[in-house]
Write a protein that holds these residues in place. Structure first.
Motif, PDB file in Angstrom:
ATOM      1  N   SER A 157       9.086   3.708  15.153  1.00 42.43           N
ATOM      2  CA  SER A 157       9.041   2.335  15.664  1.00 42.43           C
ATOM      3  C   SER A 157       8.033   2.198  16.800  1.00 42.43           C
ATOM      4  O   SER A 157       7.288   1.208  16.860  1.00 42.43           O
ATOM      5  CB  SER A 157      10.431   1.892  16.129  1.00 42.43           C
ATOM      6  OG  SER A 157      10.904   2.718  17.182  1.00 42.43           O
ATOM      7  N   SER A 158       7.980   3.171  17.695  1.00 42.97           N
ATOM      8  CA  SER A 158       7.052   3.065  18.820  1.00 42.97           C
ATOM      9  C   SER A 158       5.599   3.141  18.356  1.00 42.97           C
ATOM     10  O   SER A 158       4.740   2.399  18.842  1.00 42.97           O
ATOM     11  CB  SER A 158       7.343   4.148  19.857  1.00 42.97           C
ATOM     12  OG  SER A 158       7.169   5.444  19.314  1.00 42.97           O
TER      13      SER A 158
ATOM     14  N   ALA B 128       4.477   2.389  15.283  1.00 41.77           N
ATOM     15  CA  ALA B 128       4.189   1.191  14.485  1.00 41.77           C
ATOM     16  C   ALA B 128       3.862   0.010  15.384  1.00 41.77           C
ATOM     17  O   ALA B 128       2.932  -0.762  15.104  1.00 41.77           O
ATOM     18  CB  ALA B 128       5.369   0.863  13.579  1.00 41.77           C
ATOM     19  N   ASP B 129       4.589  -0.149  16.469  1.00 42.10           N
ATOM     20  CA  ASP B 129       4.341  -1.265  17.372  1.00 42.10           C
ATOM     21  C   ASP B 129       3.065  -1.057  18.193  1.00 42.10           C
ATOM     22  O   ASP B 129       2.422  -2.024  18.595  1.00 42.10           O
ATOM     23  CB  ASP B 129       5.529  -1.454  18.311  1.00 42.10           C
ATOM     24  CG  ASP B 129       6.786  -1.908  17.583  1.00 42.10           C
ATOM     25  OD1 ASP B 129       6.674  -2.379  16.436  1.00 42.10           O
ATOM     26  OD2 ASP B 129       7.881  -1.776  18.159  1.00 42.10           O
ATOM     27  N   LYS B 130       2.708   0.186  18.406  1.00 41.89           N
ATOM     28  CA  LYS B 130       1.546   0.486  19.252  1.00 41.89           C
ATOM     29  C   LYS B 130       0.227   0.259  18.538  1.00 41.89           C
ATOM     30  O   LYS B 130      -0.719  -0.298  19.108  1.00 41.89           O
ATOM     31  CB  LYS B 130       1.641   1.940  19.729  1.00 41.89           C
ATOM     32  CG  LYS B 130       0.466   2.428  20.557  1.00 41.89           C
ATOM     33  CD  LYS B 130       0.682   3.878  20.976  1.00 41.89           C
ATOM     34  CE  LYS B 130      -0.477   4.388  21.811  1.00 41.89           C
ATOM     35  NZ  LYS B 130      -0.269   5.805  22.235  1.00 41.89           N
ATOM     36  N   ILE B 131       0.109   0.636  17.275  1.00 42.31           N
ATOM     37  CA  ILE B 131      -1.224   0.671  16.634  1.00 42.31           C
ATOM     38  C   ILE B 131      -1.795  -0.711  16.281  1.00 42.31           C
ATOM     39  O   ILE B 131      -2.931  -0.986  16.709  1.00 42.31           O
ATOM     40  CB  ILE B 131      -1.183   1.601  15.421  1.00 42.31           C
ATOM     41  CG1 ILE B 131      -0.878   3.027  15.903  1.00 42.31           C
ATOM     42  CG2 ILE B 131      -2.505   1.557  14.651  1.00 42.31           C
ATOM     43  CD1 ILE B 131      -1.858   3.549  16.950  1.00 42.31           C
ATOM     44  N   PRO B 132      -1.224  -1.588  15.493  1.00 39.78           N
ATOM     45  CA  PRO B 132       0.101  -1.523  14.878  1.00 39.78           C
ATOM     46  C   PRO B 132       0.034  -1.129  13.394  1.00 39.78           C
ATOM     47  O   PRO B 132      -0.960  -1.376  12.711  1.00 39.78           O
ATOM     48  CB  PRO B 132       0.569  -2.967  14.998  1.00 39.78           C
ATOM     49  CG  PRO B 132      -0.694  -3.763  14.819  1.00 39.78           C
ATOM     50  CD  PRO B 132      -1.813  -2.941  15.409  1.00 39.78           C
TER      51      PRO B 132
ATOM     52  N   SER C 211       2.399  -1.885   9.872  1.00 39.95           N
ATOM     53  CA  SER C 211       3.356  -2.914   9.469  1.00 39.95           C
ATOM     54  C   SER C 211       4.771  -2.362   9.336  1.00 39.95           C
ATOM     55  O   SER C 211       5.739  -3.122   9.312  1.00 39.95           O
ATOM     56  CB  SER C 211       2.938  -3.554   8.143  1.00 39.95           C
ATOM     57  OG  SER C 211       2.953  -2.604   7.096  1.00 39.95           O
TER      58      SER C 211
ATOM     59  N   ARG D 296       6.758  -8.405   7.647  1.00 40.56           N
ATOM     60  CA  ARG D 296       6.939  -6.948   7.604  1.00 40.56           C
ATOM     61  C   ARG D 296       8.152  -6.534   6.777  1.00 40.56           C
ATOM     62  O   ARG D 296       8.483  -5.354   6.706  1.00 40.56           O
ATOM     63  CB  ARG D 296       7.051  -6.388   9.026  1.00 40.56           C
ATOM     64  CG  ARG D 296       5.827  -6.662   9.886  1.00 40.56           C
ATOM     65  CD  ARG D 296       5.966  -5.988  11.246  1.00 40.56           C
ATOM     66  NE  ARG D 296       7.181  -6.407  11.930  1.00 40.56           N
ATOM     67  CZ  ARG D 296       7.697  -5.786  12.992  1.00 40.56           C
ATOM     68  NH1 ARG D 296       7.093  -4.705  13.483  1.00 40.56           N
ATOM     69  NH2 ARG D 296       8.795  -6.234  13.568  1.00 40.56           N
TER      70      ARG D 296
ATOM     71  N   GLY E 153      -1.770   0.587   8.286  1.00 45.11           N
ATOM     72  CA  GLY E 153      -2.396   0.556   9.600  1.00 45.11           C
ATOM     73  C   GLY E 153      -3.895   0.336   9.476  1.00 45.11           C
ATOM     74  O   GLY E 153      -4.466   0.443   8.390  1.00 45.11           O
TER      75      GLY E 153
ATOM     76  N   ASN F  45      -8.108   4.413  12.642  1.00 44.19           N
ATOM     77  CA  ASN F  45      -7.172   4.794  13.692  1.00 44.19           C
ATOM     78  C   ASN F  45      -6.858   6.285  13.597  1.00 44.19           C
ATOM     79  O   ASN F  45      -6.642   6.820  12.516  1.00 44.19           O
ATOM     80  CB  ASN F  45      -5.884   3.976  13.555  1.00 44.19           C
ATOM     81  CG  ASN F  45      -4.743   4.554  14.366  1.00 44.19           C
ATOM     82  OD1 ASN F  45      -4.825   4.647  15.574  1.00 44.19           O
ATOM     83  ND2 ASN F  45      -3.690   4.949  13.666  1.00 44.19           N
TER      84      ASN F  45
END
Length: 559
Positions: free
Chosen positions: A214-215, A217-221, A223, A268, A531, A535
């Motif tokens: 979760s961290s 996914a939210d950082k890059i983001p 989906s 998502r 993503g 990245n």
């Protein structure tokens, strides 16, 4: 004469009717009204008294008409309720625990969802949404009577194990008066509470995977993402994570409504259980299975080498002056099978899958056969609803779908897990487990201590050992080297970068493997979905975070 006589009164008044002798007053019994003069009751008094009686009688008649005629139907219905009526005694649904007895789903009596009739479910969050699922509670009609008396599982293990968890409702006979008030009650059938369900899941591992996925996914983001941890020998699933997720407490209670509405419109897709329902292009994580197939079929040996200059070319039958070029992610140089696995050489596996410059390959039919042998085209049978199965393209499918003939380029792309190939994360966990445990395709299970089932693959232990050596090299110096800085774990790994989007502008980042290398016990799968291309943080980064957290919260997995 008779008439006159009847009206005649004696005018004479006796003295004792007028005068009282005060001398004998004390002799009178005054409680018997002796010595008192009596006055006759007047006719007016009789008239008033009679009128009151008539009025009361008329009121009684009017009320009788009101009760029997005007309100007769309503009171008849109310009177009909003045009987013994059965009411439901709701059974308590079975609780759900992890493998260590940690409660994941419990019952709360007197919740805001229903303060009296039945116990509401309370779910551990976050990280357990799609795994546990949620329930639908009993429903009342507009009169407040239950027309649905079941607490039913809707998704996840709540749905799969609904019969075991539900128990059996009881019956209570209640005597009520015409006003609906209970006068007496007695149980004729006691409820049977549902059984406890102990899952193979470890809440600590589940949380570690959820936190990492979760961290990132939210950082890059990204989906979304999925994570799996499984015992390679028994198939016991220790972690099964899908992100983003829904909150089972919200869906069960039906509120807040705006949150539920948000789930439905979220692009998502939080309702998707990614490990078992998500189909994703695998990319290079299928190369270990392909290597085992090539060794078993005799297409290659462990020492077969290829000089990877970063691409291969094949003749273009439509334009000989412009040969078709199939590129690698980088030029690796001369490599044998172990190094090709470690560094994820596309050129090497182009050759294994389709052949090149006189070196024969498996061909698309054998690729289909072997990917199927490793379980990548059939459901695993995990105890969750809606499981999907993977897909490997073939000539018949292409002809039907695109009205085009199959060509060697299609075989090359399929050989590196691209083109139209799709798998689920739980399928990949089972396939990697078969490589780790020496060739047994175990069936994943979510129930603690369930007996292992599966089948033994026709692959020699020696060939699988070569593949494991290549995956270990991948963790020490290859594409999984990001896991090599932790002294407490000795993993063997493989990565995959599957391009998606019209212009390959997105990718799925995979990390799969097992540990410890010398005595494999656990398989891991991390899939980071959709993503941005270019990245540098993906599945390996997330798995590194998982190892770090597990080492702190559950060190026994590294002993």
């Amino acid at each position: 004469m008779w008439g006159l006589r009847s009206r005649y009164r004696d005018p004479e008044i006796a003295p004792d009717e007028i005068f009282l002798d005060s001398s004998n007053l004390p002799d009178f019994n005054r409680s018997q009204l002796e010595g008192k003069l009596e006055k006759p009751i007047s006719g007016r008094t009789f008239f008033i008294f009679g009128g009151v009686i008539v009025i009361a009688f008329l009121v009684l008649i009017a009320q009788a008409w009101n009760l029997q005629v005007h309100q007769g139907v309503a009171y008849a219905a109310q009177s009909a309720r003045n009987v013994l009526a059965p009411e439901t005694l709701f059974a308590a649904r079975g609780i759900i625990t992890d493998r260590n007895g940690v409660p994941l789903v419990t019952n709360v009596v007197g919740s805001s969802t229903n303060p009296a009739a039945f116990a509401a479910r309370e779910y551990k969050t976050p990280g357990f949404g799609q795994l546990l699922g949620y329930v639908s509670y009993p429903k009342k009609d507009s009169s407040g009577n239950y027309y649905d008396t079941d607490i039913s599982g809707v998704a996840g293990v709540e749905e799969t194990f609904n019969t075991q968890l539900a128990g059996q409702n009881g019956t209570l006979l209640v005597e009520r008066d015409a006003l609906g008030k209970a006068q007496s009650e007695g149980t004729i059938a006691a409820p049977v509470n549902g059984a406890t369900l102990a899952l193979s899941i470890d809440a600590r591992a589940q949380t570690a995977f959820y936190d990492a996925i979760s961290s990132l996914a939210d950082k890059i983001p990204f989906s979304g993402g999925a994570g799996v941890m499984m015992d390679v020998n028994t198939g016991q699933v220790i972690a099964l994570v899908s992100y983003p997720e829904y909150d089972p407490n919200v869906l069960s209670s039906g509120q807040p409504r705006d949150v539920i509405a948000g789930y439905s419109t979220d692009t998502r897709t939080p309702y998707l259980d990614r490990p078992v329902q998500g189909l994703y292009t695998p990319g290079s994580i299928v190369k270990p299975e392909e290597a085992a197939a090539g060794l078993t079929e005799g297409v290659i040996t462990p020492n077969t080498t290829v000089n990877d200059i970063g691409y291969i070319t094949v003749p273009n039958p439509y334009d000989p002056s412009h040969p078709n070029k199939f590129v690698d992610w980088k030029a690796i140089g001369t490599e044998d099978l172990r190094k090709a696995i470690a560094y994820s050489s596309d050129v090497y596996f182009y050759m294994v899958g389709g052949g090149y410059q006189g070196q024969g390959g498996l061909g698309i039919d054998k690729l289909n056969q072997w990917f199927g042998t490793f379980g990548l085209t059939s459901p695993t049978g995990i105890q969750l609803p809606g499981e999907k199965s993977g897909f490997v393209p073939n000539p018949a499918w292409k002809e039907k779908t695109f009205s085009e003939a199959w060509n060697i380029g299609d075989t090359y792309h399929t050989a590196i897990g691209q083109y139209s190939m799709q798998v689920t994360p739980i399928e990949m966990a089972r396939a990697i487990a078969a490589i780790a445990n020496g060739g047994k395709l175990v069936d994943p299970s979510l129930v603690k201590d369930s007996p292992p089932t599966g089948e033994t693959l026709a692959v020699s232990p020696d060939n699988l050992e070569v593949v494991r050596e290549g995956m270990r090299l991948g963790a020490t110096e290859g594409t999984s080297v990001g896991l090599n800085d932790m002294s407490f774990v000795q993993p063997a790994g493989k990565t995959g970068t599957a391009q998606t989007g019209v212009h390959n502008e997105y990718y799925n980042s995979w990390a799969v493997g097992f540990w410890p290398y010398n005595d494999p016990k656990y398989v891991y799968v991390v899939m980071m979905e959709h993503g941005p291309a270019g990245n540098s943080l993906g599945g390996i980064y997330a798995m590194h975070q998982v190892f770090e957290e597990l080492h702190q919260t559950a060190p026994e997995y590294f002993q």
